[in-house]
Scaffold this motif. Sequence first.
Motif, short mmCIF file in Angstrom:
data_model
loop_
_atom_site.label_atom_id
_atom_site.label_comp_id
_atom_site.label_asym_id
_atom_site.label_seq_id
_atom_site.Cartn_x
_atom_site.Cartn_y
_atom_site.Cartn_z
N ASP A 468 -10.49 -12.67 -1.46
CA ASP A 468 -11.34 -11.71 -2.18
C ASP A 468 -10.79 -10.28 -2.13
OD1 ASP A 468 -11.74 -11.51 0.53
OD2 ASP A 468 -13.83 -10.92 0.35
N LYS A 469 -9.76 -10.06 -1.35
CA LYS A 469 -9.14 -8.73 -1.28
C LYS A 469 -7.64 -8.89 -1.14
CE LYS A 469 -11.30 -5.41 0.71
NZ LYS A 469 -11.92 -4.48 1.71
N THR A 470 -6.91 -8.41 -2.12
CA THR A 470 -5.45 -8.56 -2.13
C THR A 470 -4.79 -7.19 -2.11
OG1 THR A 470 -5.68 -10.57 -3.46
CG2 THR A 470 -3.50 -9.55 -3.38
N GLU A 471 -3.82 -7.02 -1.23
CA GLU A 471 -3.06 -5.77 -1.19
C GLU A 471 -2.08 -5.74 -2.35
OE1 GLU A 471 -3.44 -3.25 0.91
OE2 GLU A 471 -5.05 -4.28 2.01
N ILE A 472 -2.14 -4.68 -3.16
CA ILE A 472 -1.24 -4.56 -4.30
C ILE A 472 -0.54 -3.21 -4.25
CG2 ILE A 472 -2.69 -6.06 -5.71
CD1 ILE A 472 -3.61 -3.53 -7.22
N THR A 473 0.50 -3.05 -5.04
CA THR A 473 1.27 -1.81 -5.09
C THR A 473 1.48 -1.40 -6.54
OG1 THR A 473 2.45 -2.38 -3.05
CG2 THR A 473 3.44 -0.70 -4.46
N PHE A 474 1.11 -0.16 -6.83
CA PHE A 474 1.44 0.43 -8.13
C PHE A 474 2.82 1.06 -8.02
CE2 PHE A 474 -3.12 0.23 -8.83
CZ PHE A 474 -3.20 -0.03 -10.18
N SER A 475 3.71 0.67 -8.89
CA SER A 475 5.08 1.19 -8.90
C SER A 475 5.24 2.13 -10.09
CB SER A 475 6.08 0.03 -8.99
OG SER A 475 7.39 0.51 -9.13
N PHE A 476 5.58 3.39 -9.78
CA PHE A 476 5.81 4.40 -10.82
C PHE A 476 7.30 4.69 -10.88
CE2 PHE A 476 1.48 4.90 -9.51
CZ PHE A 476 0.78 5.21 -10.66
N VAL A 477 7.91 4.35 -11.98
CA VAL A 477 9.34 4.53 -12.14
C VAL A 477 9.58 5.50 -13.29
CG1 VAL A 477 11.57 3.39 -12.39
CG2 VAL A 477 9.65 2.15 -11.38
N GLU A 478 10.28 6.61 -12.98
CA GLU A 478 10.53 7.59 -14.03
C GLU A 478 11.60 7.08 -14.98
OE1 GLU A 478 11.43 12.36 -14.63
OE2 GLU A 478 11.60 11.45 -12.64
N MET A 479 11.39 7.33 -16.25
CA MET A 479 12.32 6.84 -17.27
C MET A 479 12.62 7.96 -18.25
SD MET A 479 9.54 4.46 -19.22
CE MET A 479 10.59 4.12 -20.60
N ASP A 480 13.52 7.68 -19.15
CA ASP A 480 13.87 8.64 -20.19
C ASP A 480 12.62 8.95 -21.01
OD1 ASP A 480 14.75 9.90 -22.53
OD2 ASP A 480 16.75 9.03 -22.29
N PRO A 481 12.23 10.23 -21.15
CA PRO A 481 11.00 10.56 -21.88
C PRO A 481 11.03 10.15 -23.35
CG PRO A 481 12.26 12.54 -21.42
CD PRO A 481 12.90 11.43 -20.64
N GLY A 482 12.21 9.90 -23.88
CA GLY A 482 12.29 9.47 -25.28
C GLY A 482 11.95 8.01 -25.46
N TYR A 483 11.84 7.27 -24.34
CA TYR A 483 11.56 5.84 -24.43
C TYR A 483 10.06 5.60 -24.37
CZ TYR A 483 11.87 0.88 -23.65
OH TYR A 483 11.74 -0.47 -23.77
N SER A 484 9.52 4.71 -25.17
CA SER A 484 8.07 4.58 -25.21
C SER A 484 7.54 3.15 -25.35
CB SER A 484 7.51 5.41 -26.37
OG SER A 484 8.05 4.95 -27.60
N ASP A 485 8.37 2.10 -25.54
CA ASP A 485 7.77 0.79 -25.80
C ASP A 485 7.41 0.04 -24.53
OD1 ASP A 485 10.05 -0.30 -24.76
OD2 ASP A 485 10.91 -0.90 -26.68
N GLY A 486 7.93 0.47 -23.36
CA GLY A 486 7.43 -0.06 -22.10
C GLY A 486 8.01 -1.39 -21.67
N SER A 487 8.99 -1.97 -22.33
CA SER A 487 9.55 -3.23 -21.88
C SER A 487 10.43 -3.00 -20.68
CB SER A 487 10.36 -3.88 -23.02
OG SER A 487 11.47 -3.07 -23.34
N ASN A 505 -9.83 -6.39 -5.72
CA ASN A 505 -10.96 -7.18 -5.24
C ASN A 505 -11.29 -8.30 -6.21
OD1 ASN A 505 -11.22 -5.49 -3.05
ND2 ASN A 505 -12.81 -4.23 -3.99
N GLY A 506 -11.75 -9.43 -5.64
CA GLY A 506 -12.16 -10.57 -6.43
C GLY A 506 -13.33 -11.28 -5.75
N PRO A 507 -13.80 -12.37 -6.34
CA PRO A 507 -14.92 -13.12 -5.74
C PRO A 507 -14.48 -13.82 -4.46
CG PRO A 507 -14.04 -14.29 -7.63
CD PRO A 507 -13.36 -12.96 -7.62
N LYS A 508 -15.43 -14.01 -3.55
CA LYS A 508 -15.12 -14.70 -2.30
C LYS A 508 -14.85 -16.17 -2.57
CE LYS A 508 -17.74 -11.65 0.73
NZ LYS A 508 -18.80 -11.57 1.77
N LYS A 509 -13.90 -16.69 -1.85
CA LYS A 509 -13.52 -18.09 -2.02
C LYS A 509 -14.52 -19.02 -1.32
CE LYS A 509 -9.71 -17.45 -4.33
NZ LYS A 509 -9.56 -17.98 -5.71
#
Length: 509
Positions: A468-487, A505-509
Motif C-alpha cells: 500500500d506504500k511504495t517508495e518512488i523517485t522522480f527523476s529530473f533530467v535537463e535537456m536541450d530547451p528546443g526539444y519538446s516531444d518528451g521521448s 500510495n495504494g489500497p491495502k493488500k
Amino acid sequence: MIRNLKNKTKAVYAPADKAGAAAEKEKPAPLYAKQIKIHPKRVWGAFRKLKWVAMIALLSFYYIAPWFRWDRGPGIPDQALLIDISAQRAYFLWIEIWPQEVYYITGILILAALGLFLATALFGRVWCGFACPQTVWTDLYVWVERIIEGDRAARIRLDKAPYSKDKIFKRVIKHFIWLYIALLTGGAWIMYFVDAPTFINDLFFKGEITGNSLFFIGLFTVTTYLLAGFGREQVCTYMCPWPRIQGSMTDEDSMIVTYETWRGEPRAKPARDGDYSNRGHCIDCGNCVVVCPMGIDIRDGNQLECIGCGLCIDACDNIMEKLKLPKGLIAYDSVNRQIARSDGKAVKRKLVRPRTIFYAILLTLVTGVILYTFGTREHLEVNILKDRQPVFVTLKDGSIRNGYEVKILNKTQHLRSFLLNIEGLENPTMKLSGAIEQTRSIVIEVQPDDVKAVHVFVAVPRKELKSDKTEITFSFVEMDPGYSDGSLDILNELRENQKHQTTFNGPKK
C-alpha cells in the motif's frame, strides 16, 4: 545610588512625622542627565584628515552606489546593488539571492559582527570614530553648522544672544540645509530597493510616488534630522549598545585613545623658560576637551563616551608642537605600551594575541563556509509535495492514481527544459493537470529566473503494486530547451540530473 537606597530605607522605618521630612529632603537621583549642548572646536591634524577621507568616501558611496549599473541580461534589473522586494530578489553585482537563500544575508551580518569584534580588539572603537553612520552624518551636520554660524566661540555667543534678524537668518539657513541633507538621505535609501533612474523619473517628471516610498523617505528624513542635528552624542551615550559591549572586546593591548599621565602630570601653565624637566608636559589648556565631539576630558581616563575619533590627539599634538615638546601626550596607544614607556622599557605592539587570533579564526571559518556554499550552490531547486486528500484515486480501468505538486526553481537567466520520469514503479504513466494524454515521461519548461509549479498525476496498474506504500523517485533530467516531444531517444542531449524521493500510495493488500 547606594546612599539613596540607604536613606530611603531609613525613611521607611522612621517615625511618621520624620518620614515625610526625610522624603522631602532626599530626592531620587535622575536616571537621565540633561543634555548640555556641545560645540566642538575646529581642529586640524592626521586624525581629522582621516575623518574627512572616511566621511567623503562613505557618503559618496551611499549616495552614488544606487546609480551603478550591472548588465544581467534582458528582463532583469541592471542596478548593481538592489534589494527588489516586489520580485523577492537581492542583487549584488553578479550575485543574485533568492528568498530561500536568506542565510547568505545572515552570513554577511555574522561576518560584519566578527569583523567589528576583531577591529575593536585591535584598534578600540575605530568603527565608532570613523565609520558609524551616526558619526558620519553628525560630522557633516557640524561642518554645515560651522560654515554658517562660525567656530565654537561664535556658536556659543550666538546661542546666548537674543533673537535678531541675523540669528534667525542663520538658524533658518542651517536647518534648511540639515533638512535637505536628511531628505537626500531618505531618498538615497529608497533607491536601494527600487530602480534609481525609474524612481527619479517617476518622482520628478511624472509626479508619482508610492505610499511605501513616501513613508520611508519621511522616516529617514526625520530620523537623520533629529539624530544628527539634535541627538548627536546622546545617541552614542544612551541609545547605542556598542559602548557597553566593546569593553569586553578590548584588553590591555588594544590600541585606544590614551593620555600619558606619567608624562603629563602634574599640570601647570606653560613654562616661560621652556624647562619641563621637573613638571608635566600638560599645560591644562583644555584644547583636548573643546575639540571632543562627545564633550569629555580624555585625561580622566578611558570612558564609555569616548568614540576613539582621535581629534583630541590632533589638538594636543598641535600644542606640543608649539611648545617644542614631543608629540604623543595623548596618543592612540595601548595600556601596556603606556606602562612600558613610563618604566623606560622597550615598547612593542601586540597585534597578534589569543583574542585577535580567535576572532581572526572565526572570521576565516565563516568566510570559508559562505564562499564554499556560494561556490557549490545549485542553480536548480525542485520541491515535491504529495497530495494528502485524496491519498489515492481508483480509475475506471482499475489503475491507482496519486497526485503531486511539483515546483521547479530556475535560478539562471536561461530557459530550461526538464524531462520528468518515474523510478520504482512498473509501467507507470503520467500526465499534467488538465491534460488528456498520459505518457511515460513529461517535459517541463521553466522560464529564466522563475518558478514553475505543475500538478502531476501518476497512475500505475493495480496489479503492479506490491504494497500500500511504495517508495518512488522522480527523476529530473535537463535537456536541450528546443526539444519538446518528451521521448527517451534523446538522452545523449541531457545535461543535468536530479532525483527526489517520495511515496506512492495504494489500497491495502
